[in-house]
Design an enzyme around this catalytic site. Structure first.
Site, PDB file in Angstrom:
ATOM      1  N   ARG A  90       3.135  -0.964  32.270  1.00 42.98           N
ATOM      2  CA  ARG A  90       2.544  -1.590  31.083  1.00 42.98           C
ATOM      3  C   ARG A  90       2.226  -3.055  31.340  1.00 42.98           C
ATOM      4  NH1 ARG A  90       5.257  -2.084  24.999  1.00 42.98           N
ATOM      5  NH2 ARG A  90       3.610  -3.386  24.109  1.00 42.98           N
ATOM      6  N   ASN A 144       1.160   7.063  23.741  1.00 43.94           N
ATOM      7  CA  ASN A 144      -0.150   6.409  23.783  1.00 43.94           C
ATOM      8  C   ASN A 144      -0.877   6.659  25.097  1.00 43.94           C
ATOM      9  OD1 ASN A 144      -0.410   5.085  21.253  1.00 43.94           O
ATOM     10  ND2 ASN A 144       1.137   3.600  21.869  1.00 43.94           N
ATOM     11  N   CYS A 164       0.899   8.411  14.779  1.00 40.21           N
ATOM     12  CA  CYS A 164       0.924   6.961  14.970  1.00 40.21           C
ATOM     13  C   CYS A 164       1.619   6.345  13.763  1.00 40.21           C
ATOM     14  CB  CYS A 164      -0.501   6.426  15.096  1.00 40.21           C
ATOM     15  SG  CYS A 164      -0.606   4.640  15.371  1.00 40.21           S
ATOM     16  N   HIS A 194      -5.709   3.827  16.596  1.00 39.09           N
ATOM     17  CA  HIS A 194      -5.791   2.393  16.874  1.00 39.09           C
ATOM     18  C   HIS A 194      -7.202   1.852  16.651  1.00 39.09           C
ATOM     19  CE1 HIS A 194      -1.879   2.165  19.479  1.00 39.09           C
ATOM     20  NE2 HIS A 194      -1.677   2.640  18.255  1.00 39.09           N
ATOM     21  N   TYR A 244      -5.266  -3.529  15.383  1.00 38.08           N
ATOM     22  CA  TYR A 244      -5.884  -3.284  16.696  1.00 38.08           C
ATOM     23  C   TYR A 244      -7.360  -3.657  16.702  1.00 38.08           C
ATOM     24  CZ  TYR A 244      -1.701  -0.902  18.321  1.00 38.08           C
ATOM     25  OH  TYR A 244      -0.412  -0.616  18.707  1.00 38.08           O
TER      26      TYR A 244
END
Length: 420
Positions: A90, A144, A164, A194, A244
């Site tokens: 990440r 995700n 989500c 998102h 987002y």
């Protein structure tokens, strides 16, 4: 009722377990199995999970294993909350795109594509093993990028629904501002995972009074500050975008912010280190306050609600990720959208959506085209497919950037991509 959590060694898991304990009437679990290859973390998380159940008087049995097949055997539902490559991967997703002046984020842009490429093959393998063990089990995906992963699962014929926490987060915040119980608030929530907008906030059900204008008039500054967007934008649009959307509406400003501070992955890694130290304390028998800084607010409530609707055939309305099925007529039926849907033992059936304004429909269509190409790259591999997906993404869209980002993505992810 048996539930398995793949990625059960996550520091998120005590939040989920706390929800199972508190909401036992909605989801009467007899057995909860945490599955994770990281046995050291699993021991710490599993131990705390048992103590949480014991403190709250939940009679269910909690166990853990690094054997996926054994863990999912006989499960009525399997929750996926895994992260291929961990926080280290990440951190890369959030940093190397910045070298091109593109946003670095784990679910959108080049970083989001990298995560999809790593994740889709692993999730599909897990799903096939679940299907062999129990073909009637439901898969609830919280991994995700949820939209792409859920589309991969549904396209392969799995009994899956994507989840989500953005929608339930808005519901809880709006309910607090209005001074009402969360279950009194229904959202006109529409878009992709998102990439969503709240176009109405209704009291008393989907046909209730729309109080979004009242919310914006009385609490617009607080809502805008929470989103880190200009109040004037909310007033101009008359909607509340997901936070987002900052990556799209304020891309260059976000890039400058990201370059000026440590990555979110670095912050989360430090939080996780401290959480695991806490979890090792045998006296700890509740989720610590620090867990709230880890992210995933209200995840447990959303997971309990959705799983209960699937397994108890309630037919309640939940906001989920599922096939479009003609709901948004400008998208293919097999696109995965995030909207309110009736959820029962047959799965999720989207409710009708009033026509979308071009301002939103255009961006949804654009990102859906990218997701088509991203899934193709995740399933089949190949540098050209990765390049095509990056060129199609609205946050990239230039040959020079797509070329450079393709090479950098592959260089950082070779160990996770068998075809590379």
């Amino acid at each position: 009722m048996k539930l398995a959590v793949v990625g059960g060694g996550s520091t998120y898991t005590p939040e989920l377990v706390d929800g199972f304990a508190r909401l036992r009437d909605a989801l009467p679990l007899e057995e909860l199995v945490l599955v994770d290859p990281a046995t050291d973390r699993l021991e710490l998380v599993g131990g705390l999970a048992r103590r949480i159940f014991a403190k709250q008087g939940h009679p269910g049995r909690i166990s853990w294993t690094d054997d996926l097949d054994a863990g999912v055997d006989g499960a009525d539902a399997v929750l996926l909350q895994l992260r291929v490559g961990g926080q280290a991967a990440r951190n890369q997703d959030e940093t190397w795109p910045l070298e091109c002046g593109c946003v670095g984020q784990e679910t959108t842009g080049a970083g989001g594509l990298a995560k999809a490429l790593r994740t889709v093959p692993v999730v599909l393998d897990i799903a096939e093993r679940v299907r062999r063990r129990n073909p009637d089990a439901w898969i609830v995906d919280f991994t995700n990028p949820v939209g792409i992963v859920t589309r991969a699962l549904l396209t392969a014929g799995h009994r899956a629904v994507g989840l989500c926490n953005v929608a339930i987060g808005f519901q809880r915040k709006f309910a607090k501002l209005l001074g009402v119980a969360p279950e009194q608030v229904s959202l006109d929530h529409v878009g992709l995972n998102h990439l969503t907008w709240e176009r109405a906030v209704r009291l008393g059900g989907t046909d209730g009074e729309d109080v979004l204008p009242k919310l914006l008039a009385e609490h617009g500054d607080a809502i805008a500050d929470d989103l880190r967007m200009p109040r004037a934008l909310l007033d101009r649009l008359g909607v509340v975008p997901s936070y987002y959307l900052r990556y799209f509406y304020q891309h260059d400003a976000v890039v400058r912010e990201l370059k000026a501070k440590p990555s979110r992955a670095a912050e989360v890694a430090e939080i996780e280190r401290r959480l695991l130290e806490m979890y090792a304390d045998p006296a700890l028998d509740e989720k610590p306050e620090l867990l709230g800084k880890r992210g995933g607010a209200f995840y447990s409530e959303a997971a309990v609600d959705l799983t209960s609707s699937l397994l108890r055939d309630t037919g309640e309305v939940r906001i989920v990720n599922t096939f479009n099925q003609g709901t948004l007529p400008f998208l293919p039926d097999d696109a995965v959208i995030e909207v309110p849907a009736t959820v029962d033992a047959r799965g999720a059936s989207p409710l009708p959506v009033r026509p979308l304004e071009p301002l939103y429909a255009g961006l949804i269509a654009h990102v859906t085209a990218y997701e088509d190409l991203a899934l193709e790259a995740a399933l089949k591999g190949g540098r050209e497919r990765v390049f095509d997906a990056l060129l199609a993404h609205p946050l990239i869209g230039q040959i020079e950037y797509a070329e450079q980002l393709t090479d950098t993505l592959l260089a950082h992810n070779r160990e996770h991509l068998a075809w590379a």
